[in-house]
Design an enzyme around this catalytic site. Structure first.
Site, PDB file in Angstrom:
ATOM      1  N   ARG A 194       0.859  -1.182   0.000  1.00  0.00           N
ATOM      2  CA  ARG A 194       0.000   0.000   0.000  1.00  0.00           C
ATOM      3  C   ARG A 194       0.893   1.229   0.000  1.00  0.00           C
ATOM      4  O   ARG A 194       1.521   1.554   0.995  1.00  0.00           O
ATOM      5  CB  ARG A 194      -0.922   0.004   1.235  1.00  0.00           C
ATOM      6  CG  ARG A 194      -1.920   1.170   1.197  1.00  0.00           C
ATOM      7  CD  ARG A 194      -2.937   1.072   2.325  1.00  0.00           C
ATOM      8  NE  ARG A 194      -2.431   1.625   3.576  1.00  0.00           N
ATOM      9  CZ  ARG A 194      -3.075   1.527   4.740  1.00  0.00           C
ATOM     10  NH1 ARG A 194      -4.225   0.882   4.816  1.00  0.00           N
ATOM     11  NH2 ARG A 194      -2.565   2.056   5.836  1.00  0.00           N
ATOM     12  N   SER A 218     -12.586  -3.563   1.019  1.00  0.00           N
ATOM     13  CA  SER A 218     -12.770  -2.944   2.337  1.00  0.00           C
ATOM     14  C   SER A 218     -14.258  -2.705   2.597  1.00  0.00           C
ATOM     15  O   SER A 218     -14.964  -2.191   1.730  1.00  0.00           O
ATOM     16  CB  SER A 218     -12.038  -1.601   2.406  1.00  0.00           C
ATOM     17  OG  SER A 218     -10.649  -1.784   2.295  1.00  0.00           O
ATOM     18  N   LYS A 259      -4.050   5.811   8.594  1.00  0.00           N
ATOM     19  CA  LYS A 259      -5.072   6.114   7.601  1.00  0.00           C
ATOM     20  C   LYS A 259      -5.952   7.221   8.153  1.00  0.00           C
ATOM     21  O   LYS A 259      -7.035   6.976   8.675  1.00  0.00           O
ATOM     22  CB  LYS A 259      -5.890   4.851   7.291  1.00  0.00           C
ATOM     23  CG  LYS A 259      -6.506   4.895   5.912  1.00  0.00           C
ATOM     24  CD  LYS A 259      -6.994   3.545   5.453  1.00  0.00           C
ATOM     25  CE  LYS A 259      -7.535   3.689   4.038  1.00  0.00           C
ATOM     26  NZ  LYS A 259      -8.592   2.785   3.706  1.00  0.00           N
TER      27      LYS A 259
END
Length: 211
Positions: free
Chosen positions: A40, A109, A138
């Protein structure tokens, strides 16, 4: 599609991993028992992700651990990654599945009961449920759901699930008790002085919780 093990899912963060590097963090984490590694890197371009992903794939060769790319289908295909993970805002699952074909793993997600119930098991192979806790990795995440929320979403999801969001080794038993197949961690491994030992600790908690 090849089988996969969600139990210890490492999400790489280039900033947190900067000291050790994403490749060496991955090598150490897989030695310690990580079963899936997700690349990521929101700020990189596709070419950079492909370069990193190919290096990660070499490290993972022969380990049995799977390589998942976050939100970049083009990079995932170029790398020959095992799968792709998308958020609700990235693209819809049907488009992703059409692009990657039937054999790649597709993760999705989900943050709410409605989203978990709406998952199509013909398209998605697993869901990432969370955030369980607020997490600085995040900053734009949705409202934390806690372990009760996790259990509710796991119960309605038609596919296997991995919990994510501020999770550490000490949360392992609660995650598995909620019904998730595993936990996804970022800072619990990335950025620790010894990623292998950090991973081993979580792997040991998984073993204890399942025994």
């Amino acid at each position: 599609m090849s089988s996969f093990d969600l139990s210890l899912y490492l999400v790489l963060d280039p900033d947190l991993c900067a000291g050790t590097g994403m490749v060496e963090t991955t090598r150490a984490a897989v030695t310690g028992g990580a079963t899936i590694v997700q690349l990521r890197d929101k700020d990189a371009d596709t070419a950079s992700r492909i370069a990193t992903g190919r290096a990660l794939k070499m490290v993972l060769q022969g380990t049995g651990a799977k390589l998942i790319v976050n939100d970049d289908v083009e990079a995932a295909i170029a790398i020959g990654a095992d799968g792709i993970h998308i958020g609700q805002e990235d693209m819809d699952a049907r488009t992703a599945r059409n692009l990657i074909g039937p054999d790649m793993i597709l993760g999705l997600s989900v943050e709410t009961l409605a989203l978990a119930e709406a998952v199509d098991p013909m398209l998605a192979d697993y869901v990432g449920i969370g955030p369980v806790f607020a997490t600085p990795t995040k900053p734009d995440h949705k409202q934390p759901i806690g372990f009760d929320g996790l259990a509710r979403l796991v119960a309605v999801s038609p596919v296997p699930s991995v919990a994510i969001g501020g999770l550490k080794a000490e949360h392992t038993a609660a995650v598995l008790a909620a019904g998730a197949q595993g936990l996804a961690v970022v800072s619990a491994i990335c950025g620790t002085p010894d990623p292998e030992t950090a991973t081993l600790r979580i792997a040991e908690e998984i073993r204890k919780a399942r025994s």
